[in-house]
Enzyme design. Sequence first.
Site, PDB file in Angstrom:
ATOM      1  CB  VAL A 168      -6.879 -35.345  11.939  1.00  5.55           C
ATOM      2  CG1 VAL A 168      -7.557 -36.549  12.583  1.00  5.55           C
ATOM      3  CG2 VAL A 168      -6.905 -35.487  10.429  1.00  5.55           C
ATOM      4  N   PRO A 178      -4.121 -29.623   6.936  1.00  6.73           N
ATOM      5  CG  PRO A 178      -3.641 -31.652   5.896  1.00  6.73           C
ATOM      6  CD  PRO A 178      -3.112 -30.272   6.074  1.00  6.73           C
ATOM      7  CG  ASP A 202      -0.045 -30.624   9.214  1.00  2.70           C
ATOM      8  OD1 ASP A 202      -0.723 -31.210   8.351  1.00  2.70           O
ATOM      9  OD2 ASP A 202       0.767 -29.710   8.937  1.00  2.70           O
ATOM     10  CG  HIS A 203      -4.174 -36.639   8.393  1.00  2.00           C
ATOM     11  ND1 HIS A 203      -3.272 -37.674   8.328  1.00  2.00           N
ATOM     12  CD2 HIS A 203      -5.378 -37.231   8.570  1.00  2.00           C
ATOM     13  CE1 HIS A 203      -3.892 -38.832   8.452  1.00  2.00           C
ATOM     14  NE2 HIS A 203      -5.185 -38.587   8.608  1.00  2.00           N
ATOM     15  NE  ARG A 204       0.521 -29.856   5.784  1.00  2.00           N
ATOM     16  CZ  ARG A 204       0.985 -28.602   5.723  1.00  2.00           C
ATOM     17  NH1 ARG A 204       1.188 -28.047   4.530  1.00  2.00           N
ATOM     18  NH2 ARG A 204       1.229 -27.926   6.829  1.00  2.00           N
TER      19      ARG A 204
END
Length: 525
Positions: free
Chosen positions: A320, A318, A494-496
Amino acid sequence: MSRIKEFNLPDLGEGLTEGEILAWLVKVGDTIELNQPIVEVETAKAAVEIPAKWGGVVTRIFHEAGSVVEVGNPIIAIDTDPSAGPLPTSSGPAPETPVASPTPATSIASSASSASSASSASEGEVEAGLIGGPAPGGRTAVLVGYGPRTTTAKRRPRSGTATPFTTATTPTPPPAAAGGSQAATVAVPPAPVVQPAPPVVPPAPAVPNRTVQDPTVQVAVRVGPVLAKPPVRKLARDLGVDLATVAGTGPMGSVTREDVHRIAEGAKQTVTETPAPVTAPAITAAPVLDGAREQRIPVKGVRKLTAENMVASAFTAPHVTEFLTVDVTRSMKTLDKLKARPEFAETRISPLLLVAKAVLVAAKRHPMVNSTWSGGTGEIVVKDYVNLGIAAATERGLIVPNIKDAGRLTLRELADALNALVKTAKSGRTPPSDMSGGTLSITNVGVFGIDTGTPILPPGESAILAFGAIRPTPWVHKGKIKIRQVTTLGLSFDHRIIDGELGSRFLRDVGTFLEDPEAAMLRWA
């Protein structure tokens, strides 16, 4: 042991399955040495030269330039002992003349002739055309009707038509000689020839209040079924044409596609007795687009791997993206000071050098940014080293080679590494090892005059920084509006792994370094 050895395409790194032959550096008959470069191959990573595994004389090249070869397939054959004389040629018995396999008819004839050879010799020869008698081509007729056709085949008329035809009759052979074959022949009497009356086509009925503008259009009412192939019937249904009113011009009066189109075009031109005057608007013909004005580029090599990686990254991590506009006037002044120093006298330096240093310093302050998401083990792997990737545009596509353990390099060593990386990438000689293992990347879109962008993460990495163009811009500096050197940074992460706070702090530290590099290096480095 064979003198001729075949050299197979090796695995050039990271389990690659195929490679494209760009150019051969040798040809058949050339004498080559051990480890001499013989072929240039492009893989999904880069273009590399493959050295010879043996010395000797090239005897065969299996694939021409431009071919895509799977790993493990032979690409070249080498005579490893040319001093032993000419290669032995395989010798064998002369090829025999092929003998046609006997047909069922000739097999039966052979059996029949051997069984009755005694009686046939005493009773004389059998007439031609009879069973057991001679037939054209030196064969023996053993079946009724065997031999050349004496009549012309006629096509069976379609059902519902009155087309005359003639029944082909087979001449009755004379009775067999006494003691010959036990088969009896039956004479078929010829069928009487039927001469039907010609079909009657009634005149076309008058259509009230309509006139046909196209004199070639013929309207008729057909008696009996209509002869038309299924595609023609479908075309008539699509165009709204009644096949019963179409005069066929095909074989035996069948309706063709041209007949249907003629009727359909005539119906369009038919007008009523009192047509209303209508001014048709001018219609501009649409341009004809064909394949001659298109270019098709095969997706292979570096471009194919890049596309697969970008799709995998974009739909797995994901993304951002955050942006920051920075006054880099002091960074530009710092570059001028570095160029004046003796240790940088012969080294090409650019703003990318300070951006790379800023990323390395910020990654040291925020180690989680330099990490990888491991879905297989359910872990986040934080790296204590930075393999700094630099995106480079080449003729074969986008590649991201990286500088190994860049955080341990001095500023001068980092400048030399950047120059070597860019030079190798532009020449297309980047080895696969330089494009694997990256942990953090930079893409310099400013060299193309672009302010910034939203870059996609390289697979396995958690952050990538886009460095935009540096432009003179009105800027508030010390309470006054002045012209300053300004750029915009774009950080995708990576928003994880990286949440908004961590991403913002990392980007803010990169911007702070570029606003005053000398102060930042004294405070953080």
